[in-house]
Design an enzyme around this catalytic site. Structure first.
Site, PDB file in Angstrom:
ATOM      1  N   GLU A 256     -23.596  26.145  21.948  1.00  0.00           N
ATOM      2  CA  GLU A 256     -23.969  25.249  23.053  1.00  0.00           C
ATOM      3  C   GLU A 256     -24.231  23.890  22.424  1.00  0.00           C
ATOM      4  O   GLU A 256     -25.260  23.683  21.790  1.00  0.00           O
ATOM      5  CB  GLU A 256     -25.232  25.775  23.766  1.00  0.00           C
ATOM      6  CG  GLU A 256     -25.103  27.185  24.336  1.00  0.00           C
ATOM      7  CD  GLU A 256     -24.102  27.291  25.481  1.00  0.00           C
ATOM      8  OE1 GLU A 256     -23.740  26.254  26.075  1.00  0.00           O
ATOM      9  OE2 GLU A 256     -23.668  28.415  25.769  1.00  0.00           O
TER      10      GLU A 256
ATOM     11  N   CYS B 127     -29.470  17.921  26.639  1.00  0.00           N
ATOM     12  CA  CYS B 127     -28.019  17.949  26.453  1.00  0.00           C
ATOM     13  C   CYS B 127     -27.344  17.501  27.738  1.00  0.00           C
ATOM     14  O   CYS B 127     -26.264  16.936  27.720  1.00  0.00           O
ATOM     15  CB  CYS B 127     -27.570  19.336  26.049  1.00  0.00           C
ATOM     16  SG  CYS B 127     -28.195  20.614  27.134  1.00  0.00           S
TER      17      CYS B 127
HETATM   18  P1  NAD Z   1     -28.785  19.507  15.230  1.00  0.00           P
HETATM   19  O1  NAD Z   1     -27.377  19.948  15.365  1.00  0.00           O
HETATM   20  O2  NAD Z   1     -29.104  18.369  14.304  1.00  0.00           O
HETATM   21  O3  NAD Z   1     -29.720  20.736  14.721  1.00  0.00           O
HETATM   22  C1  NAD Z   1     -29.714  21.947  15.430  1.00  0.00           C
HETATM   23  C2  NAD Z   1     -30.172  23.073  14.498  1.00  0.00           C
HETATM   24  O4  NAD Z   1     -29.203  23.236  13.449  1.00  0.00           O
HETATM   25  C3  NAD Z   1     -31.511  22.836  13.823  1.00  0.00           C
HETATM   26  O5  NAD Z   1     -32.257  24.026  13.851  1.00  0.00           O
HETATM   27  C4  NAD Z   1     -31.099  22.508  12.388  1.00  0.00           C
HETATM   28  O6  NAD Z   1     -32.076  22.838  11.438  1.00  0.00           O
HETATM   29  C5  NAD Z   1     -29.896  23.404  12.221  1.00  0.00           C
HETATM   30  N1  NAD Z   1     -29.015  23.074  11.089  1.00  0.00           N
HETATM   31  C6  NAD Z   1     -29.006  21.949  10.329  1.00  0.00           C
HETATM   32  N2  NAD Z   1     -28.047  22.043   9.379  1.00  0.00           N
HETATM   33  C7  NAD Z   1     -27.448  23.238   9.548  1.00  0.00           C
HETATM   34  C8  NAD Z   1     -26.386  23.918   8.886  1.00  0.00           C
HETATM   35  N3  NAD Z   1     -25.729  23.363   7.869  1.00  0.00           N
HETATM   36  N4  NAD Z   1     -26.022  25.137   9.333  1.00  0.00           N
HETATM   37  C9  NAD Z   1     -26.653  25.709  10.373  1.00  0.00           C
HETATM   38  N5  NAD Z   1     -27.666  25.117  11.046  1.00  0.00           N
HETATM   39  C10 NAD Z   1     -28.059  23.894  10.631  1.00  0.00           C
HETATM   40  O7  NAD Z   1     -29.294  19.206  16.698  1.00  0.00           O
HETATM   41  P2  NAD Z   1     -30.653  18.542  17.159  1.00  0.00           P
HETATM   42  O8  NAD Z   1     -30.636  17.097  16.756  1.00  0.00           O
HETATM   43  O9  NAD Z   1     -31.797  19.391  16.777  1.00  0.00           O
HETATM   44  O10 NAD Z   1     -30.504  18.685  18.750  1.00  0.00           O
HETATM   45  C11 NAD Z   1     -29.827  17.753  19.539  1.00  0.00           C
HETATM   46  C12 NAD Z   1     -28.427  18.204  19.876  1.00  0.00           C
HETATM   47  O11 NAD Z   1     -28.447  19.485  20.517  1.00  0.00           O
HETATM   48  C13 NAD Z   1     -27.771  17.270  20.867  1.00  0.00           C
HETATM   49  O12 NAD Z   1     -26.427  17.051  20.480  1.00  0.00           O
HETATM   50  C14 NAD Z   1     -27.838  18.034  22.174  1.00  0.00           C
HETATM   51  O13 NAD Z   1     -26.882  17.651  23.135  1.00  0.00           O
HETATM   52  C15 NAD Z   1     -27.648  19.433  21.695  1.00  0.00           C
HETATM   53  N6  NAD Z   1     -28.119  20.403  22.697  1.00  0.00           N
HETATM   54  C16 NAD Z   1     -27.186  21.145  23.390  1.00  0.00           C
HETATM   55  C17 NAD Z   1     -27.600  22.023  24.399  1.00  0.00           C
HETATM   56  C18 NAD Z   1     -26.620  22.860  25.178  1.00  0.00           C
HETATM   57  O14 NAD Z   1     -27.047  23.818  25.811  1.00  0.00           O
HETATM   58  N7  NAD Z   1     -25.340  22.552  25.174  1.00  0.00           N
HETATM   59  C19 NAD Z   1     -28.960  22.141  24.677  1.00  0.00           C
HETATM   60  C20 NAD Z   1     -29.864  21.378  23.952  1.00  0.00           C
HETATM   61  C21 NAD Z   1     -29.434  20.508  22.958  1.00  0.00           C
END
Ligand code: NAD
Length: 477
Positions: free
Chosen positions: A250, A284
């Site tokens: 997502e 999001c």
């Molecule tokens: P992000 O992608 O920076 O981080 C998300 C998660 O990934 C965190 O727990 C982080 O620690 C982890 N992560 C970091 N490096 C990783 C790696 N190499 N491998 C696996 N996991 C890793 O996102 P964010 O800044 O925390 O959140 C914002 C983003 O999330 C926005 O783009 C938003 O649109 C999206 N979002 C999407 C939805 C949806 O349902 N589509 C809902 C909420 C947020």
């Protein structure tokens, strides 16, 4: 608040680690220390998977439903404490955090109800010339392995609930890695579930530096499903690493609110500001682009500016304040830079664009063109960029013109236009006369294109990802 334990199957480990193996969680508004959590080692992550794999959940549907209902009651009872913690670690306003707390209770309630629904199907087999007097039946079983969940910062507890609740409802075992920016709400949620009776082996929470441990959550041999919510970059990296595993991704959004020339402009402008500034624009499905028909653009813009100026922002812990900070100063600086770039390229500033630390004022810019970075990329903050269009064809083309495809909102009463938007917008959701983010925690939710692979969340659909569907046939009809 000091939170010294990893929730490895409910164990208290990591209490004695030195400062260098801890993550400090700071209040984005005051900079004060909210708590510390352990930086798990790779060995601890592996131990979490091993202990999960060796546990076989055996809760009845009724027992799972009871646990989730009890947890919903705890969340409602302690909503003030929960909201205060979400606000302290994320900078979201108390108003936003209270709303999130209510949503978490809803996820639990829908999960509890889902446990009681048996969605098994049955097919008579004598319905073709080749048919026999038999029946095919279906059943849903938990995954054979463990599932990994990785969550983002923007809804510190609700994103976690949307992963954990379907896992519990289906008798699965989960290892969860919440965002290192907001780990305390996830740990509190796990504690509430344990208090409600969840066997700890069904949920371990790992906190740590993603550079050290995240890969293990994707590649550990025990992992059957990786369920990730976060940005597109990391989502695609996970897709490349995961190999032969079920994946639910997502990802980011760039949702439009489209205002046609017949729209109720008072309603449309209210939806515009709510969609742009609630949760500090960090949903999001926040409104990331305002697309307005040129015939009503000026009146709509004036209303959006008035309502933006009236949107209060500041100290997130003040219950009268509508909008708090964004997640950190680096994020606020990024929005400032993107808006600055758009202004340098000919956009016009109508409100906001002031920054103090992690606080970025609700901002309206007009005369925005689709190719500007502020609308081509996901700008995950309180920015309302206004783009004008002259026909429904142009509105649809602009809307579909980014890499994203999460949700959308349309303000019109003309059924012929609505039918075209529903059919032609390349998104997972179209909301007519509501914000793009409107949904129940139960209803199917998720995007296409760069926003996701099309598998849905929302309790009812998520349960399908957490189960294996088995068919069996019997000679009795
Ligand atoms: P992000 O992608 O920076 O981080 C998300 C998660 O990934 C965190 O727990 C982080 O620690 C982890 N992560 C970091 N490096 C990783 C790696 N190499 N491998 C696996 N996991 C890793 O996102 P964010 O800044 O925390 O959140 C914002 C983003 O999330 C926005 O783009 C938003 O649109 C999206 N979002 C999407 C939805 C949806 O349902 N589509 C809902 C909420 C947020």
């Amino acid at each position: 608040m000091r939170n010294e334990a990893l929730r490895l199957a409910g164990e208290k480990v990591g209490a004695d680690r030195g400062g260098e193996r801890c993550i400090e969680v700071r209040n984005p508004y005051t900079g004060a220390l909210v708590g510390t959590v352990p930086k798990a080692t790779l060995a601890e992550v592996r131990r979490a998977f091993d202990s999960a794999l060796h546990y076989k959940p055996a809760l009845s549907r009724f027992e799972r439903s009871q646990i989730l209902n009890r947890c919903a009651a705890l969340v409602r009872e302690r909503s003030q404490t929960i909201a205060a913690l979400i606000t302290a670690e994320s900078g979201l306003s108390l108003q936003d955090s209270r709303y999130e707390t209510g949503r978490v209770a809803d996820v639990l309630m829908f999960g509890a109800n889902a446990c009681l629904i048996d969605d098994a199907q049955t097919f008579a087999c004598d319905i073709t010339p080749q048919g026999r007097q038999r029946r095919v039946h279906t059943r849903r079983d938990p995954l054979l392995g463990v599932n990994s969940a990785i969550t983002p910062f923007n809804h510190p507890m609700n994103q976690v609930a949307h992963k954990v609740v379907p896992s519990v409802a289906t008798n699965n075992r989960m290892v969860l890695k919440p965002s290192e920016k907001v780990p305390l709400s996830a740990l509190l949620f796990a504690d509430l579930l344990y208090e409600a009776g969840l066997p700890p082996a069904m949920l371990s929470v790992i906190t740590g530096d993603p550079a050290e441990i995240a890969d293990e959550l994707i590649t550990h041999p025990a992992v059957d499903l990786v369920s990730f919510t976060g940005g597109v970059g990391i989502g695609k990296h996970i897709a490349a690493r995961a190999g032969y595993r079920r994946l639910v991704l997502e990802l980011g959004g760039n949702d439009p609110l489209i205002v046609m020339d017949d729209a109720d402009l008072d309603e449309a402008s209210t939806l515009a500001v709510q969609g742009s500034y609630k949760n500090s624009g960090q949903r999001c499905t926040a409104v990331k682009r305002l697309l307005v028909h040129e015939a009503v653009a000026q009146r709509f813009t004036d209303l959006v500016v008035d309502k933006t100026r009236a949107w209060s922002f500041g100290d997130p812990s003040d219950p009268a304040v509508q909008m708090g900070t964004v997640i950190d100063e680096a994020a606020a600086r990024l929005f400032e830079a993107r808006v600055g770039e758009a202004l340098a390229q000919g956009a016009r500033l109508l409100a906001g664009h002031r920054r103090e630390g992690a606080l970025y004022a609700p901002t309206v810019i007009d005369q925005v063109r689709p190719e500007m970075t502020v609308v081509r990329e996901e700008t995950f903050g309180p920015v309302s960029p206004i783009i004008r269009f002259s026909s429904i064809d142009e509105a649809i083309a602009i809307s579909n013109g980014t890499a994203y495809g999460l949700s959308s909102a349309v303000c019109t009463n003309r059924l012929d236009d609505i039918a075209r938007f529903v059919a032609e917008l390349q998104v997972g959701t179209v909301n007519v006369r509501e914000v793009p983010g409107y949904r129940l925690e139960l209803t199917p939710f998720g995007g296409i294109k760069d926003s996701g692979l099309g598998y849905k969340e929302g309790v009812q659909e998520a349960i399908k990802s957490f189960t294996n569907l088995k068919t069996y046939s019997l000679p009795w009809t």
